[in-house]
Design an enzyme around this catalytic site. Sequence first.
Site, short mmCIF file in Angstrom:
data_model
loop_
_atom_site.label_atom_id
_atom_site.label_comp_id
_atom_site.label_asym_id
_atom_site.label_seq_id
_atom_site.Cartn_x
_atom_site.Cartn_y
_atom_site.Cartn_z
CG ASP A 69 -2.05 -0.96 1.15
OD1 ASP A 69 -2.70 -0.99 0.10
OD2 ASP A 69 -2.31 -1.67 2.14
NE ARG A 77 1.31 0.16 4.36
CZ ARG A 77 0.26 0.60 5.04
NH1 ARG A 77 0.35 1.71 5.75
NH2 ARG A 77 -0.88 -0.07 5.00
NE ARG A 143 -6.31 5.49 2.23
CZ ARG A 143 -6.86 4.32 2.52
NH1 ARG A 143 -7.73 4.21 3.53
NH2 ARG A 143 -6.57 3.26 1.79
CE LYS A 173 -6.13 1.38 -1.58
NZ LYS A 173 -4.97 0.80 -0.94
CG HIS A 174 -11.40 0.53 -0.21
ND1 HIS A 174 -10.98 1.84 -0.04
CD2 HIS A 174 -10.39 -0.26 0.28
CE1 HIS A 174 -9.78 1.84 0.55
NE2 HIS A 174 -9.40 0.59 0.75
CG HIS A 186 -8.70 -1.09 8.94
ND1 HIS A 186 -9.01 -0.05 8.09
CD2 HIS A 186 -7.64 -1.73 8.38
CE1 HIS A 186 -8.17 -0.07 7.06
NE2 HIS A 186 -7.34 -1.07 7.21
CG ASP A 257 -9.38 -4.25 2.48
OD1 ASP A 257 -8.18 -4.40 2.77
OD2 ASP A 257 -9.95 -3.14 2.53
#
Length: 360
Positions: A69, A77, A143, A173-174, A186, A257
């Site tokens: 990601d 990352r 995002r 996504k998503h 999450h 996911d």
Amino acid sequence: MQTLSLQRGPVMVDVAGFRLSEAERTRLSHPLVGGVILFRRNFQNIEQLKALTADIRSLRSPALLIAVDHEGGRVQRFLEGFTRLPPMNVLGELWQQNEAAARAAAEDVGVVLAAELRACGIDLSFTPVLDLDWGRCAVIGNRAFHRDPHIVSELALALQRGLQQGGMSTCGKHFPGHGFVSGDSHFVMPQDDRSLSELEADDLIPFARMAAAGMGSVMPAHVVYPAVDQRPAGFSPVWLQDILRGQLAFDGVIFSDDLGMEGAAGAGSFVERAEAALAAGCDMVLVCNQPERADEVLAGLHVPPLPKLAERLQRMAGSGDIDRWQQAIGSADFAERQGRVQALGIPQNVLQGPAVGEAS
């Protein structure tokens, strides 16, 4: 160590640190594994990252897909030695001032993002986010490119052109849109009560446009849309087969996911979650940050027929020789692109919002 000749399987797992352990080598050699997702904990510096990806690639032929990601903003990352990428809403704000400049900037971001990762042996970044910025979902937030689905589509198409120039495919996504719900999947099971016609008039537009333009893969949302189906989108044959494959004529990879997210918990044990996702239409399931659960899935999963899996996963492999990308990112042309991306700036609040996908 001898390289295994083994087709890629439908499970993507992760690894714990900077180097592979013997247990991880064994796990990655399992016939059901087809890919590896990397996280911030797997990055010490560029040389270490290159060594890690080379080690992963050496295990099998065809090589396991290596993904990350790496969207920009708070979901990037790898930082040291990489160009700091802005959150995508910076491009949406630029669009309000100059549409042509925003398209060009999105393409630059795509090239820089992809080429720097390809030079380190990574095949795919799970990007772009096609969710709309409804101003109500903190985990999406900056995002997202914009609230307007047509602006999101144009910027995502430009980013896709850049990613392709950088040797990388795309992952929208998503699906069919996570931006309208306030909950973070999450940790909870969000619910979006809108009708299919309302979703088609807004959130589905970028997915339809990108599917028509050759988007490589899709990641569904762990969100329930009860007016369409009582199952979360990633476990719903209505969403994945009837709408995504049928109406939108999408023929790329469908990645689940992370099955460890709370939004997936209603599907049962990890093996049951994986089987439900594959039965619904996913090609590959992700089991992140819980190696014991990954081993449970690999030991217990009954895989349905996936006749297109090998072909679809091959399309997700990064293009171009890694040495060539290492040379490319040292070129004057690339330095100019880097400069333009850096000039976009990073907002002071770039890290505000929930952490996304890292182990706690």
